[in-house]
Design a protein around this motif. Structure first.
Motif, PDB file in Angstrom:
ATOM      1  N   ILE A 163      42.012  40.945  45.163  1.00 34.82           N
ATOM      2  CA  ILE A 163      41.292  41.106  46.433  1.00 34.82           C
ATOM      3  C   ILE A 163      39.970  41.828  46.208  1.00 34.82           C
ATOM      4  O   ILE A 163      38.926  41.422  46.736  1.00 34.82           O
ATOM      5  N   THR A 195      36.999  39.787  44.904  1.00 38.76           N
ATOM      6  CA  THR A 195      36.236  38.926  45.822  1.00 38.76           C
ATOM      7  C   THR A 195      34.885  39.546  46.145  1.00 38.76           C
ATOM      8  O   THR A 195      33.980  38.855  46.595  1.00 38.76           O
ATOM      9  N   LEU A 236      34.348  41.565  48.535  1.00 35.92           N
ATOM     10  CA  LEU A 236      34.260  41.751  49.984  1.00 35.92           C
ATOM     11  C   LEU A 236      34.808  43.102  50.444  1.00 35.92           C
ATOM     12  O   LEU A 236      34.516  43.538  51.547  1.00 35.92           O
ATOM     13  N   THR A 280      36.030  47.684  53.987  1.00 35.12           N
ATOM     14  CA  THR A 280      34.828  46.864  53.880  1.00 35.12           C
ATOM     15  C   THR A 280      33.794  47.372  54.882  1.00 35.12           C
ATOM     16  O   THR A 280      34.120  48.123  55.804  1.00 35.12           O
ATOM     17  N   ASN A 311      32.388  40.419  56.296  1.00 34.19           N
ATOM     18  CA  ASN A 311      33.110  40.421  55.010  1.00 34.19           C
ATOM     19  C   ASN A 311      34.588  40.121  55.219  1.00 34.19           C
ATOM     20  O   ASN A 311      35.190  39.332  54.487  1.00 34.19           O
ATOM     21  N   TYR A 312      35.191  40.754  56.207  1.00 36.10           N
ATOM     22  CA  TYR A 312      36.602  40.519  56.504  1.00 36.10           C
ATOM     23  C   TYR A 312      36.837  39.048  56.860  1.00 36.10           C
ATOM     24  O   TYR A 312      37.766  38.416  56.356  1.00 36.10           O
ATOM     25  N   TYR A 325      36.688  36.847  53.870  1.00 42.59           N
ATOM     26  CA  TYR A 325      37.938  36.970  53.115  1.00 42.59           C
ATOM     27  C   TYR A 325      39.024  36.099  53.732  1.00 42.59           C
ATOM     28  O   TYR A 325      39.721  35.351  53.027  1.00 42.59           O
ATOM     29  N   TYR A 368      39.724  33.265  51.053  1.00 40.92           N
ATOM     30  CA  TYR A 368      40.607  33.807  50.019  1.00 40.92           C
ATOM     31  C   TYR A 368      42.031  34.131  50.466  1.00 40.92           C
ATOM     32  O   TYR A 368      42.953  34.087  49.664  1.00 40.92           O
TER      33      TYR A 368
END
Length: 100
Positions: free
Chosen positions: A30, A33, A35, A61, A66-67, A70, A74
């Motif tokens: 995680i 990434t 993020l 974050t 960004n969240y 994700y 991802y």
């Protein structure tokens, strides 16, 4: 700041292996990434642990963007790995919080 919180109840017979996997594989993936810039693992106290302990993993974050990135790009793939390894030995739910 945005905190992505994942609360997980893990079966007693699995929780040490699961915790190792979280620390060694899942959380680093995680963070890779780009993020999230930090994380925290907490074990909930004053919970009924008869079926296993409950953990809260918090990822930090700087933005909702960004969240959301994700989640869109991802989350499903990274989550699936946990189901592949541990099946129904855990249950999880997510919350998103903003520091005020």
């Amino acid at each position: 700041m945005i905190i992505y919180n994942v609360t997980v109840k893990v079966a007693t017979d699995t929780h040490l292996e699961w915790l190792s996997w979280m620390r060694e594989e899942h959380i680093p993936a995680i963070l890779r990434t780009g993020l999230f810039h930090d994380f925290r693992i907490c074990r909930l106290l004053e919970q009924d642990d008869q079926e296993g302990p409950t953990y809260a993993i918090q990822y930090f974050t700087d933005s909702l963007e960004n969240y959301n990135t994700y989640q869109e790009e991802y989350a499903q793939g990274l989550r699936q790995r946990g189901y592949d390894l541990f099946g129904d030995r855990f249950i999880a739910f997510n919350t998103v919080m903003q520091v005020v």
